[in-house]
Design an enzyme around this catalytic site. Structure first.
Site, short mmCIF file in Angstrom:
data_model
loop_
_atom_site.label_atom_id
_atom_site.label_comp_id
_atom_site.label_asym_id
_atom_site.label_seq_id
_atom_site.Cartn_x
_atom_site.Cartn_y
_atom_site.Cartn_z
N ASP A 31 5.66 44.60 62.50
CA ASP A 31 4.51 44.28 61.64
C ASP A 31 3.31 45.08 62.14
OD1 ASP A 31 2.38 42.71 60.16
OD2 ASP A 31 4.15 41.54 59.64
N ASN A 210 12.52 35.25 38.35
CA ASN A 210 11.31 34.47 38.62
C ASN A 210 10.61 34.06 37.32
OD1 ASN A 210 11.59 34.35 41.35
ND2 ASN A 210 9.80 35.58 41.86
N LEU A 252 13.21 21.45 36.30
CA LEU A 252 12.71 20.74 35.12
C LEU A 252 11.81 19.58 35.54
CD1 LEU A 252 15.79 20.64 32.68
CD2 LEU A 252 13.71 22.01 32.47
N CYS A 262 4.53 33.90 44.65
CA CYS A 262 5.45 34.73 43.87
C CYS A 262 5.40 34.53 42.36
CB CYS A 262 6.85 34.55 44.41
SG CYS A 262 6.94 35.29 46.05
N LYS A 265 2.13 35.95 40.64
CA LYS A 265 1.95 37.41 40.66
C LYS A 265 3.11 38.13 39.95
CE LYS A 265 4.16 38.74 45.02
NZ LYS A 265 5.34 39.39 44.46
P1 NAD Z 1 3.78 37.93 53.53
O1 NAD Z 1 2.45 38.21 52.98
O2 NAD Z 1 4.09 36.57 54.07
O3 NAD Z 1 4.12 38.96 54.69
C1 NAD Z 1 4.00 40.35 54.56
C2 NAD Z 1 3.88 40.96 55.95
O4 NAD Z 1 3.92 42.39 55.83
C3 NAD Z 1 2.56 40.62 56.67
O5 NAD Z 1 2.84 40.06 57.92
C4 NAD Z 1 1.85 41.98 56.79
O6 NAD Z 1 1.06 42.10 57.95
C5 NAD Z 1 3.02 42.93 56.80
N1 NAD Z 1 2.68 44.32 56.45
C6 NAD Z 1 1.83 44.75 55.48
N2 NAD Z 1 1.80 46.09 55.46
C7 NAD Z 1 2.64 46.53 56.44
C8 NAD Z 1 3.06 47.81 56.90
N3 NAD Z 1 2.59 48.94 56.35
N4 NAD Z 1 3.94 47.89 57.91
C9 NAD Z 1 4.41 46.76 58.50
N5 NAD Z 1 4.07 45.51 58.09
C10 NAD Z 1 3.20 45.40 57.07
O7 NAD Z 1 4.82 38.30 52.37
P2 NAD Z 1 6.15 37.54 51.93
O8 NAD Z 1 5.81 36.23 51.29
O9 NAD Z 1 7.13 37.59 53.04
O10 NAD Z 1 6.65 38.50 50.75
C11 NAD Z 1 7.09 39.81 51.01
C12 NAD Z 1 7.71 40.36 49.73
O11 NAD Z 1 8.88 39.58 49.40
C13 NAD Z 1 6.82 40.28 48.49
O12 NAD Z 1 7.07 41.38 47.67
C14 NAD Z 1 7.28 39.01 47.80
O13 NAD Z 1 7.05 39.04 46.40
C15 NAD Z 1 8.76 39.01 48.08
N6 NAD Z 1 9.38 37.69 48.11
C16 NAD Z 1 8.73 36.65 48.70
C17 NAD Z 1 9.35 35.40 48.76
C18 NAD Z 1 8.66 34.22 49.37
O14 NAD Z 1 9.17 33.10 49.24
N7 NAD Z 1 7.53 34.37 50.03
C19 NAD Z 1 10.64 35.24 48.25
C20 NAD Z 1 11.28 36.34 47.66
C21 NAD Z 1 10.64 37.57 47.60
C1 UGA Z 2 10.31 31.02 44.05
C2 UGA Z 2 11.77 31.13 43.59
O1 UGA Z 2 12.33 29.81 43.46
C3 UGA Z 2 12.61 31.92 44.58
O2 UGA Z 2 13.93 32.09 44.07
C4 UGA Z 2 11.97 33.30 44.76
O3 UGA Z 2 12.68 34.06 45.72
C5 UGA Z 2 10.53 33.13 45.22
O4 UGA Z 2 9.81 32.34 44.24
C6 UGA Z 2 9.83 34.45 45.32
O5 UGA Z 2 10.14 35.38 44.62
O6 UGA Z 2 8.94 34.46 46.16
P1 UGA Z 2 8.97 29.57 45.83
O7 UGA Z 2 7.77 30.14 45.17
O8 UGA Z 2 9.06 29.59 47.30
O9 UGA Z 2 10.29 30.30 45.28
O10 UGA Z 2 9.09 28.03 45.42
P2 UGA Z 2 9.73 27.22 44.19
O11 UGA Z 2 10.53 26.13 44.75
O12 UGA Z 2 10.39 28.10 43.21
O13 UGA Z 2 8.43 26.58 43.53
C7 UGA Z 2 7.46 27.38 42.89
C8 UGA Z 2 6.43 26.50 42.20
O14 UGA Z 2 6.99 25.82 41.08
C9 UGA Z 2 5.84 25.41 43.11
O15 UGA Z 2 4.45 25.33 42.88
C10 UGA Z 2 6.53 24.14 42.65
O16 UGA Z 2 5.76 22.98 42.85
C11 UGA Z 2 6.72 24.42 41.17
N1 UGA Z 2 7.85 23.70 40.55
C12 UGA Z 2 9.12 23.96 40.92
C13 UGA Z 2 7.59 22.76 39.55
O17 UGA Z 2 6.42 22.51 39.17
N2 UGA Z 2 8.66 22.13 38.93
C14 UGA Z 2 9.94 22.39 39.29
O18 UGA Z 2 10.86 21.78 38.69
C15 UGA Z 2 10.19 23.33 40.31
#
Ligand code: NAD
Ligand code: UGA
Length: 435
Positions: A31, A210, A252, A262, A265
């Site tokens: 990181d 998503n 649901l 996620c 955005k």
């Molecule tokens: P996050 O914001 O929690 O973490 C991102 C990390 O990347 C930070 O620690 C940041 O310092 C680091 N970073 C930024 N620029 C960098 C660089 N140039 N080199 C090295 N490190 C760097 O993000 P996240 O929630 O883990 O999400 C990451 C990606 O995965 C996003 O595209 C998100 O949409 C996707 N995603 C997130 C989730 C989730 O549940 N959070 C689930 C599925 C997919």
């Molecule tokens: C969601 C997806 O479920 C993951 O599959 C995906 O990888 C992730 O986004 C991502 O791309 O980051 P997450 O955002 O962690 O995961 O959480 P969810 O459990 O999906 O909930 C998302 C939002 O929907 C929360 O605010 C939750 O309260 C709401 N929700 C969920 C409802 O209002 N009703 C439901 O029945 C389910």
């Protein structure tokens, strides 16, 4: 066993790196955030994710997992480089690609051996090709052989380790089938379905998944609002719908709508991709509008129950965007608190994990130490995030502490009849008597 590095140690990167290490691979997590890496080196988790610390500790101890801020160190001997950096929204809804660009450029500048670059960040369709161009353009000398594979991540916060280890499917996309097959081998131990397709299709599967889940929630929230006007109970409607195998019961739950880092955005970014390619994202727009209106609907209910909110005190239980996470990005709870504050209300709240970031995001929020302090002198109590510890509270104590008797159950977790009998003015979302 392979040597790999994971770039970005957020919810996705740290979980991915740790889980691959747990499968026996040798993993370096990188990181650019020095504080984050220093915490990890000292055994402190920079994020709250249930079960994660234990497997991080085990794998560090076993010598399979380490942390660095140095690209040369992370890339050294790595056969795979996973990109897991953030892709937040720009002002116009487009995905902000600056972190993916910076990570790709750093790989390019430090690459001195063949590698497979695996993109786990959620990125606009076409990004895989664009990353390949960056590596070619920036590497300078004769670029070592490399391939780009898209590997979207479907884990949820709060159950990230379990979701990673037991995925419904693994999706891989590449123009290089050998590279995709080599990434598939990494996942074979998980025994899940692995789908290999082209780069752009893999990138689209992530956004479509998503957006579909967000659409289901907006759909049930619209049904909830109709239920309220007609005297039906959305919880039972969802149960009855979910028994149809073509529909299924998940996602649901009506309530305050979706938030998090996620869905908001990603739905916006997909709509933006459509508009910039002359397609009208009519359904996606409605999905977002319904979600925003759901927050306003909750505020309207409180206003109906209490009258003018100016000078009223409202207690809020739950600040994170969902239970079991410390993440407050686009949290429905914080959006509603902002609206209440704008109307002149005093808001006091509590969350098991998300107090610090919530206060940073909404400085007007008064933090309390537990749910009973949240109820103290409150005119109304709002359940915004359904943490387990809020499911069975001592409502006699809550009632004694409150000034008023209004309870808005924003996630439909409490027994409304019991609370009415105790003298609360209870209402939920989409259940009879909720208006
Ligand atoms: P996050 O914001 O929690 O973490 C991102 C990390 O990347 C930070 O620690 C940041 O310092 C680091 N970073 C930024 N620029 C960098 C660089 N140039 N080199 C090295 N490190 C760097 O993000 P996240 O929630 O883990 O999400 C990451 C990606 O995965 C996003 O595209 C998100 O949409 C996707 N995603 C997130 C989730 C989730 O549940 N959070 C689930 C599925 C997919
Ligand atoms: C969601 C997806 O479920 C993951 O599959 C995906 O990888 C992730 O986004 C991502 O791309 O980051 P997450 O955002 O962690 O995961 O959480 P969810 O459990 O999906 O909930 C998302 C939002 O929907 C929360 O605010 C939750 O309260 C709401 N929700 C969920 C409802 O209002 N009703 C439901 O029945 C389910």
């Amino acid at each position: 066993m392979a040597k790999l590095c994971v770039i970005g140690t957020g919810y996705v990167g740290l979980v991915t790196g740790t889980c691959f290490a747990d499968m026996g691979h040798r993993v370096t997590c990188l990181d650019i955030n020095e504080e984050r890496i220093s915490m990890l080196k000292n055994g402190i988790m920079p994020i709250y994710e249930p079960g994660l610390k234990q497997i991080v500790d085990q794998n560090v101890e076993a010598g399979r997992l380490d942390f660095t801020t140095s690209y040369p160190e992370a890339l050294k001997d790595s056969e795979f480089a996973f990109i897991a950096v953030g892709t937040p929204s720009n002002d116009d809804g487009e995905a902000d690609m600056q972190y993916v660009k910076a990570a790709s450029s750093s790989i390019a500048k430090n690459l001195d051996h063949p590698i497979i670059i695996v993109n786990k960040s959620t990125v606009p369709v076409g990004t895989g090709d664009w990353v390949a161009e960056i590596i070619h353009d920036l590497n300078g000398q004769v670029t070592p052989q490399f391939s780009v594979v898209s590997n979207p991540e479907f884990l949820r916060e709060g159950s990230a380790v379990m979701d990673f280890m037991k995925p419904d499917r693994v999706v891989l996309g590449s123009t290089d089938s050998d590279a995709a097959n080599r990434v598939a081998e990494l996942y074979q131990a998980l025994r899940s379905d692995i789908m290999i397709t082209d780069l752009r299709t893999a990138e689209m599967i992530k956004y479509a998944s998503n957006a579909y889940l967000a659409a289901r929630i907006s759909f049930i929230n619209e049904i909830a609002n109709i239920c309220e006007t007609l005297g039906a109970d959305v919880r039972e409607v969802a149960r009855g719908m979910g028994m149809d195998k073509r529909i299924g019961p998940a996602f649901l739950d009506a309530g305050l709508g979706w938030g998090g880092s996620c869905f908001p955005k990603d739905v916006k970014a997909l709509a933006h991709m459509a508009v910039t390619h002359d397609t009208h994202p009519q359904l996606l727009q409605a999905v977002m509008d319904i979600n925003f209106n759901q927050r306003k609907h909750a505020v309207d209910k409180l206003e109906k129950a209490l009258g003018d909110l100016k000078g009223k005190t409202i207690g809020v239980l739950g600040l994170s965007f969902k239970p079991n996470t410390d993440d407050t990005r686009y949290s429905p709870s914080l959006d509603i608190i902002n609206m209440l504050v704008a109307k002149g209300a005093t808001v006091q709240g509590y969350d098991p994990q998300a107090m610090k970031t919530s206060k940073e995001e909404v400085p007007e929020l008064n933090l309390c130490q537990n749910p009973y302090d949240v109820a103290q002198d409150a005119d109304a109590l709002l359940l915004a995030t359904e943490w387990n510890e809020f499911k069975s509270l001592d409502f006699d104590r809550i009632k004694a502490n409150m000034r008023g008797n209004v309870v808005l159950d924003g996630r439909n977790i409490w027994n409304g009849e019991e609370l009415q009998e105790m003298g609360f003015f209870y209402f939920g979302m989409g259940i009879p008597g909720s208006l």
